[in-house]
Design a protein around this motif. Sequence first.
Motif, short mmCIF file in Angstrom:
data_model
loop_
_atom_site.label_atom_id
_atom_site.label_comp_id
_atom_site.label_asym_id
_atom_site.label_seq_id
_atom_site.Cartn_x
_atom_site.Cartn_y
_atom_site.Cartn_z
N ASP A 78 52.54 24.72 123.31
CA ASP A 78 53.89 24.92 123.88
C ASP A 78 54.23 26.40 123.94
O ASP A 78 55.24 26.85 123.38
CB ASP A 78 54.93 24.17 123.05
N PRO A 81 57.81 27.43 125.62
CA PRO A 81 58.99 27.24 124.76
C PRO A 81 59.02 28.22 123.58
O PRO A 81 60.09 28.68 123.18
CB PRO A 81 58.83 25.79 124.27
N GLU A 84 60.21 31.44 124.90
CA GLU A 84 61.64 31.30 125.21
C GLU A 84 62.46 31.40 123.91
O GLU A 84 63.48 32.08 123.86
CB GLU A 84 61.86 29.94 125.88
N ARG A 85 61.96 30.70 122.86
CA ARG A 85 62.66 30.74 121.57
C ARG A 85 62.72 32.18 121.04
O ARG A 85 63.76 32.66 120.59
CB ARG A 85 61.94 29.83 120.58
#
Lengths: 407, 230
Positions: A78, A81, A84-85
């Motif tokens: 992932d 994500p 993005e986090r």
Amino acid sequence: MNIVLRLAWRNLWRHARRTWLTIGAMVFSNTLLVFMISFQFSMYGLMIDNTLQVFSGHMQVQAPGYKDDQKMRQVVLDVQPLAERLRGELDSETIAARGWAFGLASSEERSYGIGIYGVEPEFEGNVSNIPGLIKDGQYLGKSDAMDIVIGGMLARNLRVGVGDELTLLGSGLDGSFAAAVVTIVGVFESGVKEIDRNIAEMPLGAFQEVFYMEGAGHQVVVLAPTLNDAPLVERRIAATLPDNLVVHDWVALQPGLKQAIQADMSSAFFMYGILVILVAFSVLNTQLMSVLERTHEFGVVMALGMRPGRLGRLVMLETTLMGLIGFLLGAAVGALLTYWFSVNGLSYPGMEEMAANFNLPGRVYPQVSLLKTLFGPAVVFLFTLLAAVYPALRLRRLHPVEAMRTI
Amino acid sequence: MTAVRCVDICKTYRQGDQDIKALDHLSIDIEKGDFVCLMSPSGGGKTTLLNAIGGLDIPDSGEVWVAEQRIDQMSKGQLADLRLANVGFVFQAYNLIPVLTAQENVEFVMQVQGVPAKERRSKSLAILEEVGLRDLEDRRPAEMSGGQQQRVAVARAIVSRPELVLADEPTANLDSRTSDELMELFTELNKNHSTTFVIATHDQRVQRYAKRLVRMRDGRIVDDIEQDAA
């Protein structure tokens, strides 16, 4: 001012020309050291920033072991994500996810083995210069289309250009056969042979589809606001990562760069060392002369009751005063010179053209700092004092009667 | 009380292939407050004796006692301390420090002794007054006559009130009037402060001021007489 200090100060100016010549040597070397060290470290900063900004970033989040053995299955699950986090947590846009695969790129005429990167086009420009180095066509759009940008040397080798199609062949994450036909939308020239000959970039979504990545990638690239901020950012990222991921700093990612800087620094400091030793010999010569020509006088003051050790301290005091003048003048002139160049920049004929090819600024702006201003002159000052130890020690062997017989 | 005692001292110098006996089994006692004139032709040993008494030169054998201390076995540092505390030197060539003013030259010894600045200043000005150079305190040696420089040298030698003043040919570079003035100054200091003076000279005029005349030849004392000083 006490008399010993007054005596030391006036002794300095008995041969004003000789003293000024010695101080001049100190000022010259100190000025040179302040400027050169500032210039050198600014160049290193520029080198590091520009090298890291081309592709690798200040740090990367990877699976453990991936850095040394780039296997397809050592993935960051992932990856988007996660990127993005991190962008949210660090409130930074200079973070981008990437995937990597080795594949065979074939044009109608030729085939070459290359590294294919899947990138987030909307963020890649924040961590890498490559999007800004497109010389032909354009960089990848935001879509996950089967587009690709390739290095100029690779394009020449494959004899392809913008609009042409390439066939990519490789292995997917699950070990299955991966193949795709992609369209060249841009050709970049980074100036780094390895990159221009071996690298291609395509949108991460398309990359994950071609290589069956199932949302995984291989690295999250992070560019800190400045090189100095990198360790703090690295610590913050490391604190949030799960155990199956690690963060590597630029030294681990680009060991060659650090080694190149260290090698350059060693040779530069060797030259500075020679300069400092030359100055020290100049001081030794001056102080030895000064001691020899005052032998009679030293004999007299010993007869008056001055201990030889105290006479030695007088010579050291004279040297300290001379060294301090050289230190202050040299550091001041060096700092002013560096400051002038920090405002106006430094360039030499051909530098701007050459730098432009590598997406580097054409002028260098050496930065003044207290440490860089004081370091060189402090070393010269220290060696100046060391140079005076021998003349000072000679006085210990002085015998008052013999000394007073000297003319 | 004995200020200086030399017991059977010898000193030999090597000059080329020759050994020259500068002091040859010489013994002498000098009492505190004495005013001794060492007379000899050149090479007679008077300067060597003066240097031995001042700890500037160590005899090859024998004993030298100054201020009740045996000095011929002292280290360079101990000798320097002894000179600083007990002995004042006046040289033929004045030997002032050229970059210091008259007052600074006088202060110099006190600075080495660690005397506080205020005390140094007042004492140096007072002594310059005493030797008649109060108006020349800011002059450097090069700006003064030979007589003036010698007075500064005397001021430097006596400012700390040493028990013993050793003077080597102090009048050699002075005219007769200045020589007399200097000797009168010495006599006055000897009388007022009981300072012991040992003066090496072959200047006949100096003899008149001495209480004791010691004649030397080839490193030995050949005559030692007391006389009424001028």
